[in-house]
Design an enzyme around this catalytic site. Structure first.
Site, short mmCIF file in Angstrom:
data_model
loop_
_atom_site.label_atom_id
_atom_site.label_comp_id
_atom_site.label_asym_id
_atom_site.label_seq_id
_atom_site.Cartn_x
_atom_site.Cartn_y
_atom_site.Cartn_z
CD GLU A 172 -3.08 -1.03 2.17
OE1 GLU A 172 -2.95 -0.18 3.09
OE2 GLU A 172 -4.02 -1.83 2.12
CD GLU A 291 -4.10 -5.98 2.76
OE1 GLU A 291 -5.00 -5.33 3.35
OE2 GLU A 291 -2.89 -5.73 2.87
#
Length: 503
Positions: A172, A291
């Site tokens: 991320e 995810e």
């Protein structure tokens, strides 16, 4: 509600990569400590790993697992988790404001993964660290012997390398909350140089570059374009993340978020195609949706708590109690991944144990399967093979996130070797059963139903728990059969069905 449709053997989407049913586990909350690992627990083995949890993990037949993070990895020193346990440092984990004891490191986790029959997908720290540390980590993990890091591994009792092929280039990195957050061009350059170094060490490595943390980020989808223009020919996947919730308790809008996910995948597939064309490349990049899950029940409470607590060890964090509505949503999302399997090759449910997870385990107590465990397991067991297109004519509804959402959500998988077609169907209608009439085309001989599992008849807010571990689980279904080459029967309102046909 009448629903008609057709499945044709030769109208295929793609051969599904088994890794579509992978998982993720992070050094966060109680995922590792008192999740998979709890020395002194009555079910712990000689290495401290809980075998009650392991039994549930094995039953999922997980192909690969992403480790060790997550936000955690962006300040992680992998060297802290090797060597004698009594000499490992305790560190402050800035991502989740807790203490990391490092009693589980790469060698312990690799042993657990091998015991579970799962391949590792390892993430390197490109937040607070960089190329050199990533290269050293891979050398420790993958090089046979005769170098500093490989011989150090051997001195730790691991003679043979792990031969890990999947490597995530950070986590991320588009997120301002991320330790070591970077701008897109800056990160793309770092990812490219790191990818080249890792491919030099392990030529067959599959490298996963960070895409957007979610499709609401202000930099989405420009982030993907800029990053891929820097590193396209040296990476193999771009990662996507997305979590889902129903705080408004609008069930149909919640279910409609699957359509939103399809748009997300389609947009990034378009960015990949654009960059490939711009670079005149023959190389293909696919999507790793590493995810995904439902996360909202305790999100606001946890957000308040973890920012103020005083560096505890393995605190309870993100321990969602999943209900029947969540199970139906997860089933729909798995259907979407099957339908998008030409672009999504890897997907990881986040996470595996305790932290937004299909498996829960009390410290010192029992473990149980949550409601979302079951659609994940049924897809993993029966959703491998070739994804087939399903032409469907069903009533639709409009909601906040999407219009023309089909009340019946369907995917189909053809296992040519086993001679089966498995249909996964979710009736999203709140009150009406679906009268299904599904034609099968292109298959030789008589088809027959060999297995039918259904989840239906539960209150949407009902959950499983330590005192009711099997309150919600699949049961043998009825009311479906073959009429010549047509699958006909009734699918209850608010239900999930797995129907396996011999063809």
């Amino acid at each position: 509600m009448r629903v008609t449709g057709a499945i044709q053997r030769d109208f295929a989407i793609a051969d599904i990569d088994d890794r579509l049913y992978s998982a993720f586990i992070e050094h966060m909350g109680r995922a590792i400590y008192s999740g998979i690992y709890e020395p002194g627990h009555p079910e712990a083995d000689a290495n401290g790993f809980r075998q009650d949890v392991m039994r549930f993990v094995r039953e999922l037949h997980i192909p690969a697992i992403r480790y060790p993070g997550g936000n955690f990895v962006s300040a992680y020193r992998w060297e802290d988790g090797i060597g004698p346990k009594d000499q490992r440092p305790v560190r402050l984990d800035l991502a989740w404001r807790s203490k990391e004891t490092n009693q589980v490191g790469i060698n312990e986790f690799a042993g657990w993964a091998k015991d579970a029959g799962i391949d590792m997908m390892l993430a390197v720290n490109l937040g607070s660290r960089g190329l050199e540390e990533a290269r050293n980590f891979m050398e420790y993990v993958n090089h046979p012997s005769g170098t500093h890091w490989s011989d150090l591994r051997r001195s730790h009792g691991v003679e043979k390398p792990y031969d890990v092929s999947m490597w995530c280039l950070g986590n991320e990195m588009d997120g301002p909350w991320q330790i070591g957050h970077k701008e897109a061009k800056e990160y793309g350059r770092l990812a490219d140089e790191t990818a080249k170094a890792l491919k030099g060490l392990t030529p067959g490595a599959e490298l996963i570059v960070c895409g957007s943390s979610n499709d609401q980020m202000p930099t989405y989808p420009e982030w993907e374009r800029v990053v891929l223009e820097e590193c396209y020919d040296n990476v193999h996947y771009i990662s996507l993340h997305k979590y889902f919730g129903n705080s408004s308790r609008d069930t149909l809008n919640f279910f409609g978020k699957v359509e939103e996910t399809g748009r997300y995948i389609g947009a990034i597939a378009g960015v990949i195609d654009y960059v490939k064309a711009k670079r005149r490349s023959k190389h293909d990049v696919f999507i790793c949706f590493d995810e995904w899950n439902v996360w909202y029940h305790r999100r606001e409470e946890d957000s308040r708590n973890w920012r103020t607590w005083d560096w505890p060890e393995a605190p309870a964090l993100l321990e969602e109690d999943y209900n029947f509505e969540d199970a139906l949503f997860v089933a729909c999302l798995l259907n979407e991944f099957i339908r998008r399997s030409d672009r999504v090759r890897i997907a990881c449910i986040a996470q595996l144990v305790n932290v937004i997870a299909p498996i829960r385990a009390e410290r010192g107590g029992p473990a149980w399967r949550q409601t979302i465990y079951w659609p994940y397991q049924l897809a993993s067991l029966h959703g491998r093979g070739r994804a087939l297109r399903v032409a469907l004519d069903a009533p639709t509804y409009d909601c906040e996130v999407a219009d023309d959402v089909s009340y019946l959500d369907v995917s189909a998988v053809h296992d040519r070797q086993a001679g089966t077609v498995t249909v996964f169907a979710v009736n999203r209608h709140l009150t009406e059963d679906a009268e299904l009439d599904l034609a099968l085309g292109g298959f030789d001989g008589e088809a027959r139903v060999v297995e039918h599992q259904v989840m239906a008849g539960h209150d949407l807010r009902a959950t499983n728990g330590p005192d009711r571990p099997d309150a919600i689980r699949p049961v043998a279904g009825s009311g479906l059969g073959l009429d010549g080459s047509r699958l006909r029967g009734r699918l209850p309102a608010l239900s999930y069905s797995m129907i396996k046909l011999a063809v």
